[in-house]
Enzyme design. Structure first.
Site, PDB file in Angstrom:
ATOM      1  N   GLN A   1       5.973   3.941   1.895  1.00 50.39           N
ATOM      2  CA  GLN A   1       5.090   3.792   0.730  1.00 50.39           C
ATOM      3  C   GLN A   1       5.669   2.748  -0.215  1.00 50.39           C
ATOM      4  O   GLN A   1       6.873   2.743  -0.461  1.00 50.39           O
ATOM      5  CB  GLN A   1       4.961   5.124   0.005  1.00 50.39           C
TER       6      GLN A   1
ATOM      7  N   TYR B   1      -0.027  11.482  11.457  1.00 46.91           N
ATOM      8  CA  TYR B   1       0.189  10.126  10.926  1.00 46.91           C
ATOM      9  C   TYR B   1       1.411  10.154   9.999  1.00 46.91           C
ATOM     10  O   TYR B   1       1.334   9.778   8.835  1.00 46.91           O
ATOM     11  CB  TYR B   1      -1.023   9.619  10.146  1.00 46.91           C
TER      12      TYR B   1
ATOM     13  N   GLU C   1       3.163  10.442  15.153  1.00 43.88           N
ATOM     14  CA  GLU C   1       3.027   9.079  14.656  1.00 43.88           C
ATOM     15  C   GLU C   1       3.039   8.140  15.859  1.00 43.88           C
ATOM     16  O   GLU C   1       3.731   8.387  16.841  1.00 43.88           O
ATOM     17  CB  GLU C   1       4.214   8.800  13.707  1.00 43.88           C
TER      18      GLU C   1
ATOM     19  N   ASP D   1      -2.686  11.895   7.015  1.00 41.97           N
ATOM     20  CA  ASP D   1      -2.556  10.719   6.143  1.00 41.97           C
ATOM     21  C   ASP D   1      -2.884   9.482   6.974  1.00 41.97           C
ATOM     22  O   ASP D   1      -2.007   8.675   7.278  1.00 41.97           O
ATOM     23  CB  ASP D   1      -1.114  10.662   5.590  1.00 41.97           C
TER      24      ASP D   1
ATOM     25  N   CYS E   1      -4.316  -9.100  -6.739  1.00 42.34           N
ATOM     26  CA  CYS E   1      -4.801  -8.074  -7.676  1.00 42.34           C
ATOM     27  C   CYS E   1      -6.274  -8.367  -7.970  1.00 42.34           C
ATOM     28  O   CYS E   1      -6.683  -9.520  -7.969  1.00 42.34           O
ATOM     29  CB  CYS E   1      -4.059  -8.153  -9.004  1.00 42.34           C
TER      30      CYS E   1
ATOM     31  N   CYS F   1      -5.046 -15.993  -7.240  1.00 39.20           N
ATOM     32  CA  CYS F   1      -4.318 -15.281  -6.192  1.00 39.20           C
ATOM     33  C   CYS F   1      -5.173 -14.326  -5.355  1.00 39.20           C
ATOM     34  O   CYS F   1      -5.221 -14.437  -4.149  1.00 39.20           O
ATOM     35  CB  CYS F   1      -3.144 -14.543  -6.812  1.00 39.20           C
TER      36      CYS F   1
ATOM     37  N   CYS G   1      -0.741 -11.977 -15.600  1.00 43.08           N
ATOM     38  CA  CYS G   1      -0.222 -12.853 -14.545  1.00 43.08           C
ATOM     39  C   CYS G   1      -0.861 -14.229 -14.684  1.00 43.08           C
ATOM     40  O   CYS G   1      -2.081 -14.335 -14.787  1.00 43.08           O
ATOM     41  CB  CYS G   1      -0.552 -12.255 -13.185  1.00 43.08           C
TER      42      CYS G   1
ATOM     43  N   CYS H   1      -6.470   6.662   2.002  1.00 44.15           N
ATOM     44  CA  CYS H   1      -6.439   5.399   1.245  1.00 44.15           C
ATOM     45  C   CYS H   1      -7.809   4.722   1.287  1.00 44.15           C
ATOM     46  O   CYS H   1      -7.942   3.564   0.913  1.00 44.15           O
ATOM     47  CB  CYS H   1      -5.353   4.479   1.779  1.00 44.15           C
TER      48      CYS H   1
ATOM     49  N   CYS I   1       5.823 -12.197  -9.099  1.00 43.88           N
ATOM     50  CA  CYS I   1       4.635 -11.369  -8.899  1.00 43.88           C
ATOM     51  C   CYS I   1       4.886 -10.134  -9.729  1.00 43.88           C
ATOM     52  O   CYS I   1       5.797  -9.361  -9.430  1.00 43.88           O
ATOM     53  CB  CYS I   1       4.479 -11.015  -7.425  1.00 43.88           C
TER      54      CYS I   1
END
Ligand code: SAH
Length: 460
Positions: free
Chosen positions: A290, A319, A340, A388, A87, A84, A78, A415, A166
């Site tokens: 997702q 969740y 949720e 989750d 990433c 940026c 990139c 996550c 991107c």
């Protein structure tokens, strides 16, 4: 008492060997045990760095020169990578990214949860770890009378100029953002200005179903009124048949949060559709979906494998978002309950069950940590619970409810390895044993780590 002195001074230049890496992807080099964190340096490298921020226990450095380069260093493809900040790992080979994510999970599980006996599986990565994002949200600004779009420069709100793509985002989304920008520019739709809190167009969001090629455009505006909207819609929909939905979202606040409360459909459907495996999903502007569809399939298939359903089980999906995991599991279970907090997502979940002809699911709006104890009080005793949660992990009340419900298996999708480890320690204390830990690379080129874990109840 003498205060311990940092072994470097601000602006001092030092040459160091780098041996480790932080969760954010910065290299860690040590001077007599005192760590310096430096972006864009890899473990195994020797680099000349300048200390730019010096604290008692650590310093932040800036890379001046790599003296010995790691074999895992690659040229970031990139052209705005270093500006940026979206990433963090493009300068690292993909194999090293996968190894590093596995290592991170293992380290944190040992350190926080003292889980030593389970080996963390090698990270499941992508064959082609680029162009995977199905959604992009790009800020809009005015530059000398022209409408410009692009991500913000690291730690700032200045748009990176000349950013026309991107490369972790699906190409179609790049094209759609550029199409909206150029039409809006021609029509003279004013960009929002953060300083003065005036102007109209704040963000352009494009989300495309990978399997269906249907695109939703969301125009985030400060004002209720969107000037020239008729012409904008006409030009967009005449030129781009993949656009199925154009939504306006009004955000009148001075805030970094992108979407505001009010959403109205300007043209087409309120939904776009996508499929994961056999299941079809309707996705609305505000629902969590997702962002990496190929890896979502890998993740959900792992969830299904870990849940080990035979058809007779009762399952809770906490969740649950728009019911993606619930519907994925429903075919193999007797009944799936989803909970949720976002009401629109639960509406979507119910619609998605109908859309797929699935009749053994029940979805409830509420905070999982309140609904789970209520379900427990109602006598609900699931065989399997899937959680989750967002980055902050599970609430204590939810962990307590799980321990009271005593499911045979808990499948924890996380996550954030740190909160995962914290919660696993509590579940282990409560009679569960961690059996399998599988990182899945949902976000290649970034430092985010997704992990799926299987816990089984110990019967003594
Ligand atoms: N399992 C889904 C969504 C996971 S993201 C999927 O794979 O698509 C986490 C979800 O938790 C989000 O939809 C968010 O709105 C929801 N959430 C956050 N806090 C919550 C809470 N306290 N109770 C219930 N849901 C919550």
């Amino acid at each position: 008492m003498n205060k311990p002195q940092a072994p470097v001074k601000k602006n001092q230049t030092v040459t160091l060997n780098f041996e480790d890496i932080t969760h954010e992807g910065s290299g860690v080099g040590k001077l007599d045990g005192y760590p310096l964190f430096v972006e864009n340096v890899l473990p195994g490298e020797t680099a000349k760095v300048k200390a730019i921020k010096v604290k008692k226990n650590y310093a932040i450095g800036k890379l001046l020169e790599i003296e010995t380069e790691s074999a895992e260093r690659v040229t970031p493809p990139c052209n705005v990578y270093f500006q940026c900040g979206g990433c963090q790992l493009q300068h690292m080979s993909y194999q090293m990214q996968l190894d590093m994510k596995r290592q991170q999970v293992e380290t944190v599980l040992k350190k926080i949860a003292h889980i030593e006996s389970v080996s963390v599986e090698p990270t499941l990565g992508m064959e082609d770890p680029w162009r995977y994002r199905n959604k992009v949200q790009i800020p809009v600004a005015n530059k000398q009378g022209e409408l410009i779009t692009g991500f913000y420069r690291k730690k700032s709100h200045d748009i990176i100029e000349g950013m026309d793509r991107c490369i972790i985002t699906a190409e179609v989304n790049d094209r759609m953002v550029e199409a909206v920008r150029s039409i809006a520019d021609q029509l003279g739709i004013p960009a929002y200005d953060e300083q003065s809190h005036r102007g109209v167009l704040r963000h352009i969001m494009a989300r495309t179903g990978q399997e269906t090629d249907q695109t939703m455009i969301v125009l985030v505006t400060r004002t209720n009124e969107l000037p020239h909207k008729k012409q904008l819609i006409k030009q967009l929909t005449e030129t781009y048949p993949n656009v199925k939905s154009i939504i306006q979202n009004v955000n009148q606040e001075r805030t970094n949060v992108i979407l505001g409360k009010r959403t109205l459909c300007l043209w087409g459907d309120e939904y776009i559709y996508d499929t994961i495996g056999e299941i079809k999903f309707a996705i609305s502007a505000k629902s969590f979906y997702q962002i990496n569809p190929d890896q979502t399939k890998v993740l959900y298939e792992k969830a299904l494998e870990y849940a080990n359903l035979t058809g007779g089980e009762t399952v809770i999906d906490a969740y649950c978002g728009i019911g993606t995991i619930s519907l994925f599991l429903a075919e193999k279970a007797k009944k799936v309950y989803g909970v949720e907090v976002v009401p629109e997502a639960i509406e979507d979940a119910k619609q998605n069950a109908i859309l797929n002809g699935i009749t053994n699911t029940e979805f409830v709006v509420g905070q999982a940590e309140k609904v789970m104890p209520w379900w427990t009080a109602q006598g609900l005793r699931p065989d399997v619970i899937v959680v989750d949660p967002p980055r902050k992990g599970c609430d204590q009340a939810l962990l307590d409810a799980m321990l009271e419900m005593k499911p045979d298996r808990i499948v924890y999708v996380s996550c954030n390895p740190s909160t995962l480890a914290r919660d696993l320690a509590i579940l282990e204390e409560g009679g569960y044993q961690t059996q399998k830990v599988q990182p899945v690379d949902m976000f290649p080129q970034t430092s985010h780590v997704e992990t799926i874990t299987l816990l089984c109840r110990q019967t003594t």
